[in-house]
Every structure is written in structure tokens, then in C-alpha cells.
Write a protein that holds these residues in place. Structure first.
Motif, mmCIF file in Angstrom:
data_model
loop_
_atom_site.group_PDB
_atom_site.id
_atom_site.type_symbol
_atom_site.label_atom_id
_atom_site.label_comp_id
_atom_site.label_asym_id
_atom_site.label_seq_id
_atom_site.Cartn_x
_atom_site.Cartn_y
_atom_site.Cartn_z
ATOM 1 N N THR A 2 0.822 -1.201 0.000
ATOM 2 C CA THR A 2 0.000 0.000 0.000
ATOM 3 C C THR A 2 0.859 1.254 0.000
ATOM 4 O O THR A 2 1.793 1.383 0.787
ATOM 5 C CB THR A 2 -0.905 0.025 1.254
ATOM 6 N N SER A 21 -1.376 -5.476 -6.477
ATOM 7 C CA SER A 21 -2.072 -5.962 -5.287
ATOM 8 C C SER A 21 -1.607 -7.383 -4.984
ATOM 9 O O SER A 21 -0.838 -7.984 -5.740
ATOM 10 C CB SER A 21 -3.582 -5.971 -5.537
ATOM 11 N N ASP A 22 -2.139 -7.930 -3.903
ATOM 12 C CA ASP A 22 -1.920 -9.343 -3.599
ATOM 13 C C ASP A 22 -2.748 -10.195 -4.570
ATOM 14 O O ASP A 22 -3.729 -9.722 -5.157
ATOM 15 C CB ASP A 22 -2.354 -9.656 -2.168
ATOM 16 N N LYS A 72 -11.587 -3.882 -4.310
ATOM 17 C CA LYS A 72 -10.769 -4.534 -3.276
ATOM 18 C C LYS A 72 -9.286 -4.267 -3.529
ATOM 19 O O LYS A 72 -8.551 -3.875 -2.624
ATOM 20 C CB LYS A 72 -11.037 -6.039 -3.270
ATOM 21 N N PHE A 73 -8.867 -4.496 -4.754
ATOM 22 C CA PHE A 73 -7.448 -4.322 -5.085
ATOM 23 C C PHE A 73 -7.020 -2.863 -4.938
ATOM 24 O O PHE A 73 -5.918 -2.579 -4.461
ATOM 25 C CB PHE A 73 -7.171 -4.815 -6.504
ATOM 26 N N THR A 75 -8.061 -0.611 -2.881
ATOM 27 C CA THR A 75 -7.839 -0.253 -1.480
ATOM 28 C C THR A 75 -6.558 -0.870 -0.925
ATOM 29 O O THR A 75 -6.026 -0.377 0.064
ATOM 30 C CB THR A 75 -9.041 -0.636 -0.595
ATOM 31 N N GLU A 76 -6.066 -1.916 -1.559
ATOM 32 C CA GLU A 76 -4.773 -2.480 -1.171
ATOM 33 C C GLU A 76 -3.618 -1.619 -1.666
ATOM 34 O O GLU A 76 -2.524 -1.655 -1.099
ATOM 35 C CB GLU A 76 -4.585 -3.884 -1.761
ATOM 36 N N ASP A 79 -3.836 4.388 -0.062
ATOM 37 C CA ASP A 79 -4.560 4.908 1.096
ATOM 38 C C ASP A 79 -4.242 6.388 1.194
ATOM 39 O O ASP A 79 -3.068 6.769 1.300
ATOM 40 C CB ASP A 79 -4.133 4.181 2.376
ATOM 41 N N ARG A 107 -4.716 -10.553 -9.810
ATOM 42 C CA ARG A 107 -4.237 -9.399 -9.049
ATOM 43 C C ARG A 107 -4.325 -8.184 -9.967
ATOM 44 O O ARG A 107 -4.554 -8.328 -11.168
ATOM 45 C CB ARG A 107 -2.807 -9.595 -8.546
#
Length: 150
Positions: A2, A21-22, A72-73, A75-76, A79, A107
Motif C-alpha cells: 500500500t 495488489s496481492d 478490493k485491489f 484499497t490495497e 490509502d 491481481r
């Protein structure tokens, strides 16, 4: 990983590659839950036995399920601190390039393409690529629009 940035520094993000992302595995349970939520129970998604003989050799995720994972990705990957509101404002161009088979891992990479000052905040245009592990082409490419308000 992040990237965390203060709201006051957001204007400097233009051109920034936020990385990847993960990985996330696409399970049949996730596909079935999405089918229930959207009332899209097409057999290529929800009937693994029948899908074995279908055009993709197995069940695949809905294109819109793959796209929805961008939230989802995202927000990873980023921030922004010091904001009162974060809004998923929409999408510009979206393409579903390759189907995602159940059991595959995906990902996302995000590159901040443009930043526009708006009333009370900023809008980020983000080039997003959702890739399939081991795939030669991405699953989804899209330009997401996100707003941050102070």
C-alpha cells in the motif's frame, strides 16, 4: 504493498505506478455468491460439470465479478489520509480481455494516469490491469475514476 499519502500531496501522484495488489483466488463459492447477488446464473459460471464441455473448458468468473474486484485491489494499493470522503466515481473504458477460470488467481496493477481538481477535492483517473496468474493476456483493463474530498 500500500502507498499511503496525505491528501495535501495527492496532486503529485500523476504518473505514479502503484504496483501490484496481492493475489486472490477465484473460487466457485465466490462465483456462485456473485451469481446470486446479480441473478446471473448462466451455466458457464455456475455449473462446473456442464462448463467442462463449454467454450472455456471449465467454469469461469463473470466479467463483472472480475471487474468488481478492482475495488478490493484498489484499497490495497492506495490509502489517502486526511480525507473526509472517498468515492468510487465510475469507469471510463472497460474491456474484458480474457476469461478467468474458477481456481485461477488474479491481481491488479494501478497507474495514476490523471489528477483533476474538483470542487472540494480531487479526481484520480487510474489505469487498472487485472491479470491472471500465468496468463498471456489480462482479464480486465479499465480506467477507474476515484474521488477524494477533504
Amino acid at each position: 504493498m500500500t502507498t499511503t499519502i496525505a491528501y495535501d500531496d495527492i496532486a503529485g501522484l500523476a504518473g505514479t505506478d502503484l504496483g501490484w495488489s496481492d493475489w486472490l483466488e477465484i473460487t466457485q463459492d465466490r462465483v456462485d455468491l456473485f451469481a446470486d447477488a446479480t441473478d446471473d446464473h448462466q451455466w458457464i459460471h455456475t455449473d462446473p460439470e456442464r462448463a467442462k464441455d463449454g467454450p472455456f473448458g471449465g467454469a469461469i468468473a463473470h466479467g463483472f465479478l472480475s471487474l468488481s474486484l478492482a475495488v478490493k485491489f484498489w484499497t490495497e494499493l492506495l490509502d489517502v489520509t486526511g480525507v473526509t470522503t472517498k468515492v468510487n466515481y465510475g469507469l471510463d473504458k472497460v474491456r474484458f480481455i480474457s476469461p478467468v477460470k474458477v481456481g485461477a488467481r488474479v491481481r491488479m496493477n494501478a497507474v495514476v494516469a490523471e489528477i483533476t481538481e474538483i470542487a472540494g477535492g480531487y479526481q484520480l483517473a487510474v489505469d487498472q490491469t487485472i491479470e491472471i496468474e500465468g496468463g498471456s493476456k489480462p482479464a480486465v483493463v479499465a480506467r477507474g475514476l476515484y474521488r477524494f474530498y477533504a
